[in-house]
Design an enzyme around this catalytic site. Structure first.
Site, PDB file in Angstrom:
ATOM      1  N   CYS A 259     -14.889 -37.048  58.625  1.00 44.08           N
ATOM      2  CA  CYS A 259     -16.192 -36.652  58.087  1.00 44.08           C
ATOM      3  C   CYS A 259     -16.121 -36.283  56.604  1.00 44.08           C
ATOM      4  CB  CYS A 259     -16.755 -35.489  58.885  1.00 44.08           C
ATOM      5  SG  CYS A 259     -15.811 -33.978  58.687  1.00 44.08           S
TER       6      CYS A 259
ATOM      7  N   ALA B 114     -13.965 -33.369  55.606  1.00 41.52           N
ATOM      8  CA  ALA B 114     -12.538 -33.733  55.537  1.00 41.52           C
ATOM      9  C   ALA B 114     -12.215 -34.401  54.214  1.00 41.52           C
ATOM     10  CB  ALA B 114     -12.170 -34.648  56.703  1.00 41.52           C
TER      11      ALA B 114
ATOM     12  N   ARG C 162      -2.493 -31.907  55.977  1.00 39.93           N
ATOM     13  CA  ARG C 162      -2.127 -33.023  55.112  1.00 39.93           C
ATOM     14  C   ARG C 162      -0.866 -32.600  54.350  1.00 39.93           C
ATOM     15  NH1 ARG C 162      -5.460 -37.055  54.005  1.00 39.93           N
ATOM     16  NH2 ARG C 162      -4.933 -37.094  51.814  1.00 39.93           N
TER      17      ARG C 162
ATOM     18  N   HIS D 235     -15.490 -37.314  49.185  1.00 38.77           N
ATOM     19  CA  HIS D 235     -14.783 -37.525  47.912  1.00 38.77           C
ATOM     20  C   HIS D 235     -15.771 -37.426  46.764  1.00 38.77           C
ATOM     21  CE1 HIS D 235     -12.181 -40.415  50.523  1.00 38.77           C
ATOM     22  NE2 HIS D 235     -11.746 -39.174  50.649  1.00 38.77           N
TER      23      HIS D 235
END
Lengths: 460, 545
Positions: B62, B65, B96, B195
């Site tokens: 999503c 994230a 991550r 992003h």
């Protein structure tokens, strides 16, 4: 230092959680649903929820974890997720042919107020659910409870949707194992088999999340409780529910719906809790505890008498899920260890009372915290103020372990950096022996590493 | 590739579509493309960056994230506070592999911590702004960060909490920079929207605030390098040896102050085009810093990227140093390639991952002779597949429209074009084209298969049809692929190995692939009594009576 900002200065917090000792409800619902044979869990919410839950379960088990998502967009957030779920059910049944789709909600679909049973009815009317197939659901908003309550709600849904009442009762017993590992569910089945008890364990993730490598991938592995078995849970003579937080809701629902009497026990982790479980099996089904089970018990006691000096007096910090913590605490007290810090983010009544009982007045210095503000940051601050000899909890403990040089036994969820939990149980007498070995290994390895050369011991 | 192979690929495509409901098949047929190239550069059109059909098992995550996890996650000294129920913060806590290396023990590093408002039902009903403000205060009291980022999760947008006004008020009160990200998970169609949101807010609230121009030559920013497994450390090392000064990295091993001073660089190098091209464009408009596409995955790609940077700065000493470093590094690389190519030549690979990794890693695989037969992105857009030349033709749909597009103008004080239009044109002629990315399809052989947002069902079929030697994707795909007997390398986390960047990383990658493909265990999957065909009685019966 990895956790360089954790100071000894404990400040009460009202709003900020730092390093939580819980996660959200839907992942528990997903894990529970994987314990039904040919079941596809479905996350009714944004894609990210499903991706995060699948990723975390996959990392914990090193196994495939399949689940669908309603892939909400901004539009569905405004107009509701009905059309998403209808389309999802059509696609799931057409493409993946599951016997059951287990839908759980998320904070998004709950805030919107989607009514899952109504949507499922509509799907059935539209012919999107093939004959003989099932859609079950659990309401698991992430802003209430924790992963454990989400698990509990989905297990209860198995009863609500599938258990069939029957006047004639069989000799079988239902066992609701709680949130434990596939290895633990396998061990509970083994123990029942050894005792000659016919048991239906649900959910059952053994042979699902510990599937063998054969070179051929099975989308639905051979394990899991079948729909047929779940239907018959209503004809069982009794239910033993293990773990108050994770299992009592389903057990009580089964009693109400099908008149199957239930007994709610602690998770059979450690000597005393396993004793109570074995005894309950004996009483309920009127069997005699066979000698080899008693021998197994005797071996647990033997290890403790032999190695008592290494257990006694050691201070332990533990965090995780309420059911696990209650039984672990009792076991540590049985070993004359000192469980001094006990933390769970999972809310729920009676936990503090149960922990109190498990501590049995023997560890007056113990600090116990539950719910809001009960996080690993607080626990670490306690440790910084007064250290412990051993940490027992999930993988996130490795940061404390390394910073403060305290051995860590990985237990609970999630374990992201080791294997073993899915293969070797911690429940039952066999599990107790494994825990003892782990505790001794952790404590003695540290002594071997850190003791002065002159007191380095060959025999211990 | 031969024409029979091309026909085969169309048959493969038909097989992938088989079994879908008609509506799904209609959509997927536009997202599964046989890469039949016409002439020298025209690649077929692919549909990308559109919604996943509900109920289709997808790799995608999503917006939250993409924003909190991917772009802001690797920055160590911004205190990242998730506003929402506990799950989102929990799952993005250390999962991550963004390595970070604080310069001293006294430097701030919050990456090992998870901060959340852990919203409860009460806040969903009555609003969570008060709790958010209180959480910010508590975070400040305990941790004294330089900056705090607030990340909205799904219910926050729905109940209408105004995180930006809380951020502004608390910023006024505490005197530190506090900014919000409206990255609710339901926005957009994948991580990609996150992003973009991250880029926008970094640009609005952080970049350009710093007044410490570094005193160095050849100043660059690396954009879209997240230091997974230490990739950025290897790249940084190359830059140091070449005498290239790294002002900031977005966002591997980064600090808040680096971001603030990013506008003092003279060149932006874009690694992951998908996740960061917005910042590159905006910096260019506002400050006059051109950007070029680079790739440090693959030895050849690394050498090419270093040479591009050297050519941009057009300095003889720099060029000489770059050539020296490349020559030094290539000795080991070539030796490893020769050794491993002998064992891997001609083997098939598939990559379905990310928004640039599925492209970049093909270079590495090719260097040991492996053939990428099918590839695709999890959250790429058409420009990542077909190249930026299609940008103007991409239709903006409802899901993209709800992500803010910032209007950026040249800064009256700080705008300083680093190169004139004529110089940029000349650079393009020399192979250092600014603002250019040709996309993945141009780099792939004609007749290969390109699949956007591949589903689990399609993955299983591809494996059965091709039985590739290696499959690259993410954690959710890892074990279903391996259970079918195909080694699977995670290209988000590198299976907790790597790093794979630059020259040394390339060698590590070759060896990783070689190890995985040739692991002895693959020959031991079947029990001996099941591998010998008809059971035979080997032992002699002995009667001792």
């Amino acid at each position: 230092m990895l956790l360089r900002h954790t100071s000894t200065n404990v400040v009460e917090r009202n709003a900020l959680t730092v390093n939580p000792a819980k996660t959200c409800q839907p992942i528990g619902a997903m894990y529970a649903a994987l314990g039904i044979h040919r079941c596809l869990p479905h996350s009714h919410g944004s894609q990210g929820c499903c991706a995060y839950h699948r990723s975390t379960l996959t990392r914990h088990y090193k196994e495939p974890v399949m689940a669908g998502t309603s892939s909400f967009t901004e539009g569905s957030s405004v107009f509701g997720g009905q059309s998403n779920l209808l389309q999802a059910l059509d696609n799931l049944f057409t493409v993946y042919d599951p016997d059951v789709v287990a839908v759980h909600t998320t904070c998004l679909s709950e805030t919107i107020g989607d009514d899952i049973p109504q949507i499922a009815d509509k799907a059935r009317e539209k012919g999107l659910i093939p004959a003989g197939k099932y859609v079950i659901h659990a309401n698991t908003p992430s802003y209430a409870g924790s992963h454990v309550t989400g698990f509990s709600t989905m297990v209860r849904a198995m009863v609500d949707y599938l258990a069939e009442p029957s006047a004639a009762k069989t000799q079988a017993v239902n066992i609701i194992p709680g949130w434990v590992e596939p290895s633990d569910m396998r061990e509970i089945k083994r123990l029942c088999w050894q005792m000659g008890v016919e048991a239906t364990v649900f959910p059952d993730t053994s042979d699902v999340l510990d599937a063998p490598q054969t070179g051929e991938y099975e989308f639905y592995p051979k394990g899991g409780v079948t729909v047929g078995e779940l239907k018959q849970t209503g004809s069982a003579m009794a239910t033993l529910a293990l773990g108050h937080t994770a299992s009592s809701a389903a057990a009580r629902a089964l009693d109400t719906k099908c008149g199957v009497p239930c007994e709610i026990l602690d998770l059979p982790i450690g000597l005393s809790a396993t004793d109570r479980f074995v005894d309950a099996l004996r009483r309920t089904t009127n069997v005699t505890v066979p000698q080899y089970v008693e021998d197994e018990r005797g071996r647990v006691v033997d290890i403790v008498t032999d190695m008592h000096q290494y257990f006694s007096g050691r201070r332990v910090a533990l965090w995780g899920d309420p059911d696990q913590l209650v039984s672990l605490t009792e076991f540590l007290v049985d070993l004359d260890m000192r469980p001094v810090y006990i933390v769970t983010g999972t809310p729920g009544k009676k936990f503090l009372k149960r922990i109190d009982k498990a501590l049995d007045g023997r560890v007056p210095e113990a600090k116990v915290r539950q719910g809001p503000g009960a996080d690993m940051f607080l626990m670490h601050q306690w440790i910084k103020n007064e250290p412990v000899d051993l940490l027992i909890g999930n993988t996130y403990g490795k940061y404390i372990s390394r910073d403060d040089g305290i051995p860590l036994i990985r237990h609970g969820f999630p374990i992201l950096d080791r294997i073993g939990h899915s293969y070797f149980p911690t429940v039952g007498y066999a599990g107790a022996m494994r825990l003892l070995e782990k505790i001794l290994d952790a404590v003695l390895s540290r002594e071997d590493r850190e003791s002065p050369e002159e007191s380095f011991e060959l025999v211990m | 590739m031969s024409s029979s192979r091309q026909t085969d690929m169309h048959t493969v495509k038909d097989q992938l579509l088989k079994g879908y409901p008609a509506k799904v098949a209609r959509k997927r047929t536009q997202q599964i493309v046989v890469n039949e190239k016409e002439g020298c550069d025209a690649v077929p059109e692919i549909v990308a960056n559109t919604r996943t059909m509900p109920g289709i098992i997808t790799q995608r995550g999503c917006t939250y994230a993409g924003c909190k996890g991917v772009v802001l996650g690797p920055t160590r000294d911004i205190l990242n506070l998730t506003h929402g129920p506990i799950g989102c913060g929990f799952y993005s806590w250390l999962t991550r592999r963004n390595q970070t290396r604080p310069e001293s023990d006294d430097d701030q590093n919050f990456m090992t911590y998870c901060f959340s408002t852990d919203m409860q039902e009460n806040e969903i009903i009555f609003g969570g702004e008060k709790k958010l403000a209180e959480a910010i205060q508590e975070a400040y009291t305990l941790f004294k960060p330089k900056a705090i980022g607030i990340f909205a999760t799904c219910p926050v947008g729905l109940i209408g909490d105004d995180i930006h006004s809380v951020a502004w008020k608390m910023s006024e009160k505490l005197g530190i920079n506090i900014f919000g990200f409206s990255c609710e998970g339901y926005k957009g169609v994948s991580q990609s929207a996150g992003h973009h949101i991250a880029n926008n807010q970094l640009f609005k609230h952080v970049i350009g605030r710093g007044q410490k121009p570094p005193e160095a030559e050849f100043k660059i920013n690396m954009l879209g390098e997240y230091n997974i497994g230490g990739d950025a450390f290897l790249i940084d090392d190359l830059f140091k040896r070449c005498g290239i000064h790294l002002v900031s990295t977005f966002s591997g091993n980064s600090t808040y102050e680096d971001f603030e001073n990013a506008h003092h660089a003279d060149l932006n190098c874009v690694m992951c085009h998908r996740s960061i091209n917005y910042v590159a464009d905006m910096i260019e408009k506002k400050y006059g810093i051109p950007w070029i596409k680079v790739n440090f995955l693959g030895a050849e790609a690394t050498a090419k990227s270093l040479r591009k940077i050297a050519r941009y700065f057009d300095d003889a000493a720099l060029t000489e140093r770059v050539e020296k470093v490349i020559a030094e590094e290539m000795v080991n690389v070539l030796a490893a390639q020769a050794e491993i190519r002998a064992r891997c030549e001609g083997k098939l690979a598939m990559l379905f991952v990310g928004g640039s990794r599925a492209h970049h890693y093909q270079d590495l695989l090719a260097e040991i002779g492996m053939k990428t037969v099918a590839a695709g992105y999890e959250f790429g857009h058409r420009d990542d597949y077909e190249g930026r030349r299609v940008l103007s033709t991409i239709k903006v749909d409802a899901d993209s429209r709800n992500i803010e597009e910032l209007t950026v103008e040249a800064d009256p004080q700080e705008y300083r074009p680093r190169r004139s239009p004529e110089q940029l044109a000349e650079l393009a002629v020399q192979g250092v084209a600014p603002k250019e990315y040709e996309g993945m399809m141009a780099a792939m052989d004609s007749g290969t298969l390109v699949i956007d947002n591949i589903s689990q069902a399609e993955t299983e079929k591809l494996l059965a049809i091709f039985k590739p030697a290696i499959f690259c994707a993410g954690i959710k795909e890892k074990y279903s692929v391996q259970k079918s007997g195909v080694p699977m390398l995670q290209l988000h986390s590198y299976d907790y190995g790597g790093p794979f960047a630059a020259f040394r990383g390339a060698v590590t990658f070759y060896r990783t692939i070689d190890r995985m493909i040739h692991a002895r265990i693959w020959s031991l999957v079947k029990a001996p009594w099941n591998t010998q065909g008809k059971p035979t009685l080997d032992a002699e019966l002995v009667c001792n009576s």
